[in-house]
Design a protein around this motif. Structure first.
Motif, PDB file in Angstrom:
ATOM      1  N   THR A   7      13.051  49.577 -47.523  1.00  0.00           N
ATOM      2  CA  THR A   7      11.732  48.925 -46.385  1.00  0.00           C
ATOM      3  C   THR A   7      10.702  48.874 -47.892  1.00  0.00           C
ATOM      4  O   THR A   7       9.483  49.416 -48.357  1.00  0.00           O
ATOM      5  CB  THR A   7      11.156  50.500 -45.339  1.00  0.00           C
ATOM      6  N   LEU A   8      10.551  48.019 -46.965  1.00  0.00           N
ATOM      7  CA  LEU A   8       9.418  46.329 -48.146  1.00  0.00           C
ATOM      8  C   LEU A   8       7.842  46.095 -47.588  1.00  0.00           C
ATOM      9  O   LEU A   8       8.060  46.007 -45.902  1.00  0.00           O
ATOM     10  CB  LEU A   8      10.186  45.596 -48.252  1.00  0.00           C
ATOM     11  N   LEU A   9       6.907  47.209 -48.171  1.00  0.00           N
ATOM     12  CA  LEU A   9       5.856  46.761 -47.446  1.00  0.00           C
ATOM     13  C   LEU A   9       4.684  46.252 -48.019  1.00  0.00           C
ATOM     14  O   LEU A   9       4.225  46.848 -49.296  1.00  0.00           O
ATOM     15  CB  LEU A   9       5.415  48.358 -47.748  1.00  0.00           C
ATOM     16  N   ALA A  10       4.333  45.073 -46.979  1.00  0.00           N
ATOM     17  CA  ALA A  10       3.508  44.262 -47.898  1.00  0.00           C
ATOM     18  C   ALA A  10       2.902  43.850 -46.993  1.00  0.00           C
ATOM     19  O   ALA A  10       2.251  44.409 -46.280  1.00  0.00           O
ATOM     20  CB  ALA A  10       4.475  42.690 -47.600  1.00  0.00           C
ATOM     21  N   SER A  11       1.891  42.742 -47.197  1.00  0.00           N
ATOM     22  CA  SER A  11       0.533  42.479 -46.663  1.00  0.00           C
ATOM     23  C   SER A  11       0.390  41.213 -46.749  1.00  0.00           C
ATOM     24  O   SER A  11       1.208  40.598 -47.601  1.00  0.00           O
ATOM     25  CB  SER A  11      -1.041  43.156 -47.372  1.00  0.00           C
ATOM     26  N   GLY A  12      -0.562  40.356 -45.798  1.00  0.00           N
ATOM     27  CA  GLY A  12      -0.100  39.058 -45.310  1.00  0.00           C
ATOM     28  C   GLY A  12      -1.960  38.403 -45.927  1.00  0.00           C
ATOM     29  O   GLY A  12      -2.189  37.462 -46.438  1.00  0.00           O
ATOM     30  N   ILE A  19       4.853  37.224 -51.306  1.00  0.00           N
ATOM     31  CA  ILE A  19       5.225  36.965 -51.618  1.00  0.00           C
ATOM     32  C   ILE A  19       6.925  37.709 -52.657  1.00  0.00           C
ATOM     33  O   ILE A  19       7.877  36.921 -51.937  1.00  0.00           O
ATOM     34  CB  ILE A  19       5.594  35.403 -52.206  1.00  0.00           C
ATOM     35  N   PRO A  20       6.862  38.104 -53.259  1.00  0.00           N
ATOM     36  CA  PRO A  20       7.608  38.989 -54.344  1.00  0.00           C
ATOM     37  C   PRO A  20       8.338  39.861 -53.221  1.00  0.00           C
ATOM     38  O   PRO A  20       8.804  40.312 -53.789  1.00  0.00           O
ATOM     39  CB  PRO A  20       6.459  39.544 -54.885  1.00  0.00           C
ATOM     40  N   ALA A  21       7.425  40.349 -52.336  1.00  0.00           N
ATOM     41  CA  ALA A  21       8.550  41.069 -51.210  1.00  0.00           C
ATOM     42  C   ALA A  21       9.382  40.373 -50.714  1.00  0.00           C
ATOM     43  O   ALA A  21      10.645  40.755 -50.476  1.00  0.00           O
ATOM     44  CB  ALA A  21       7.546  41.944 -50.057  1.00  0.00           C
ATOM     45  N   PRO A 247       6.894  31.371 -46.314  1.00  0.00           N
ATOM     46  CA  PRO A 247       6.050  29.703 -45.688  1.00  0.00           C
ATOM     47  C   PRO A 247       6.970  28.690 -45.503  1.00  0.00           C
ATOM     48  O   PRO A 247       7.029  28.450 -46.775  1.00  0.00           O
ATOM     49  CB  PRO A 247       5.226  29.913 -46.438  1.00  0.00           C
ATOM     50  N   PRO A 248       7.038  28.263 -44.294  1.00  0.00           N
ATOM     51  CA  PRO A 248       7.305  26.625 -44.803  1.00  0.00           C
ATOM     52  C   PRO A 248       6.614  26.026 -45.453  1.00  0.00           C
ATOM     53  O   PRO A 248       5.709  25.869 -45.108  1.00  0.00           O
ATOM     54  CB  PRO A 248       7.331  26.390 -42.658  1.00  0.00           C
ATOM     55  N   MET A 249       7.099  24.453 -46.169  1.00  0.00           N
ATOM     56  CA  MET A 249       6.449  24.051 -47.065  1.00  0.00           C
ATOM     57  C   MET A 249       7.000  22.806 -46.108  1.00  0.00           C
ATOM     58  O   MET A 249       7.786  22.906 -46.414  1.00  0.00           O
ATOM     59  CB  MET A 249       6.687  24.253 -48.005  1.00  0.00           C
ATOM     60  N   VAL A 250       6.219  22.032 -46.792  1.00  0.00           N
ATOM     61  CA  VAL A 250       5.945  19.982 -46.715  1.00  0.00           C
ATOM     62  C   VAL A 250       5.626  20.028 -48.220  1.00  0.00           C
ATOM     63  O   VAL A 250       4.494  19.963 -48.059  1.00  0.00           O
ATOM     64  CB  VAL A 250       5.075  20.188 -45.309  1.00  0.00           C
ATOM     65  N   GLY A 285      -3.568  35.134 -60.801  1.00  0.00           N
ATOM     66  CA  GLY A 285      -2.514  36.609 -59.758  1.00  0.00           C
ATOM     67  C   GLY A 285      -1.200  36.651 -60.117  1.00  0.00           C
ATOM     68  O   GLY A 285      -0.885  36.420 -61.269  1.00  0.00           O
ATOM     69  N   GLY A 286      -1.178  38.032 -60.057  1.00  0.00           N
ATOM     70  CA  GLY A 286      -0.026  38.981 -60.609  1.00  0.00           C
ATOM     71  C   GLY A 286       1.034  38.281 -60.283  1.00  0.00           C
ATOM     72  O   GLY A 286       1.976  38.089 -60.646  1.00  0.00           O
ATOM     73  N   ALA A 287       1.138  37.462 -58.857  1.00  0.00           N
ATOM     74  CA  ALA A 287       2.512  36.956 -57.824  1.00  0.00           C
ATOM     75  C   ALA A 287       2.406  35.854 -59.051  1.00  0.00           C
ATOM     76  O   ALA A 287       4.473  35.469 -59.542  1.00  0.00           O
ATOM     77  CB  ALA A 287       2.457  36.625 -57.138  1.00  0.00           C
TER      78      ALA A 287
END
Length: 368
Positions: A7-12, A19-21, A247-250, A285-287
């Motif tokens: 179970t991957l616990l992420a945050s928005g 993204i890493p999750a 995220p959908p990128m454009v 940033g870490g990511a």
């Protein structure tokens, strides 16, 4: 979900905790390991979620406001919908959930509650993608010390231990890359990144710019490319199957004052941009450290956001994997330091494995 699933616990709140999750989720799914992604904001009261968007705009508009907000970080307990939390804990217990990868410290009070009722050993790993406590961990230091903290960037070692990506593809050889420079301000579009764009465009550098808002897109000059996240998407939204997504990128193009957007086929098209670039310019940033190591990208670092990013910058420079923007400017924006950094990144990358291979693809595990 069975006991071998993760179970991957992420945050928005930060794409650095999302993204890493999603990369780890994609990697493990591709290797037959079951995963389930939870985003903390889905446990918030709706009015709290709505305020996040206005906060992001304020932070993007004024870096000093963002820095002040960072200093005022506090636990999110009052933001949580108690009924939603209880429902999640009941679901975990019924399903026998026991293995967690945690990308933000704000989940810790909820995990404390689950530990008290789970009735089974738990494998909980706190994924530390910064060289210092981020605000979400700092406010819960009295809790996180009792957990398995997986520090990717241990300051005393100057040798990153792992990386996280959607696959294990090797970095593209530097001489094969297009020579484009990727510039962004992280998921919230904050920092001094915008100030570098005009300077580098004037010098004729080939840029890929990730904008926070389409209004930042300049008239097409045939050289600079602009990209961004589809405005309607947020990290706590889910698709028709109830799944979290990248995220959908454009791509944005402004011609004769008219802005057009062209959706990228999927998120891997964006990671292909990263694989192919000569350098990333952003706040540390870490990511983005993880992107630098995963894809072998020299990191040109802008002004840090908070103490953790200051430590990130010092760490990455000490490892020889990055260079401050001011120093790169002083060297005439030369290619030579970037090539030297790439070689060091490639050497380090050859010594380590994907985090998912190290931990979750193996049968052994440790317990909290």
């Amino acid at each position: 979900m069975n006991s071998s699933s993760v179970t991957l616990l992420a945050s928005g709140n930060s794409l650095g905790a999302y993204i890493p999750a999603m990369h780890l989720h994609t990697y493990l799914q591709g290797r037959g390991v079951g995963t389930d992604v939870h985003v903390l904001e889905n446990l918030y009261h709706e009015e709290v979620r709505n305020k996040i968007l206005s906060t992001k705009k304020a932070f993007h508009a004024d870096f000093s406001v963002a820095r002040m907000g960072h200093k005022l970080a506090k636990p999110v307990d009052t933001s949580l919908d108690e009924e939603a939390v209880r429902k999640l804990l009941d679901t975990w217990k019924l399903a026998g959930v026991s293995r967690f990868a945690v990308f933000t410290g704000f989940w810790l009070p909820i995990l404390e509650r689950y530990k008290a009722v789970a009735g089974r050993p738990l494998d909980i790993r706190l994924i530390r993608l910064d060289a210092w406590d981020t605000p979400s961990f700092k406010v819960h230091k009295q809790l996180y010390l009792d957990y398995d903290n997986v520090w990717f960037y241990e300051p005393s070692k100057l040798s990153p231990s792992s990386y996280i990506a959607s696959d294990e593809a090797e970095p593209l050889p530097y001489w094969q890359r297009a020579g484009r420079i990727l510039i962004h301000g992280g998921g919230w579009g904050i920092g001094t990144y915008a100030e570098t764009i005009l300077e580098l465009r004037t010098l004729g550098r080939i840029l890929d710019v990730i904008v926070y808002d389409p209004s930042e897109v300049e008239e097409d000059d045939g050289v600079t490319r602009y990209f961004g996240t589809e405005a309607s998407w947020n990290p706590w939204s889910q698709d028709a199957q109830g799944r979290h997504t990248f995220p959908p990128m454009v791509r944005y193009v402004r011609e004769d004052g008219t802005l057009r957007k062209y959706p990228l086929r999927d998120y891997s098209a964006y990671t292909d941009l990263m694989r192919n670039c000569a350098a990333i310019i952003s706040k540390p940033g870490g990511a983005t450290l993880n992107d630098s190591l995963s894809f072998g990208i020299p990191f040109v670092m802008l002004e840090p956001f908070g103490d953790h990013e200051l430590h990130n910058s010092t760490y990455w420079e000490s490892c020889g994997f990055g260079i401050p923007f001011a120093e790169w400017r002083a060297q005439g924006f030369s290619e030579r330091p970037l090539q030297e950094i790439y070689s060091r990144l490639l050497e380090q990358r050859s010594k380590i494995n994907h985090f998912g291979r190290n931990i979750y693809a193996a049968e052994n595990s440790s317990y909290v």
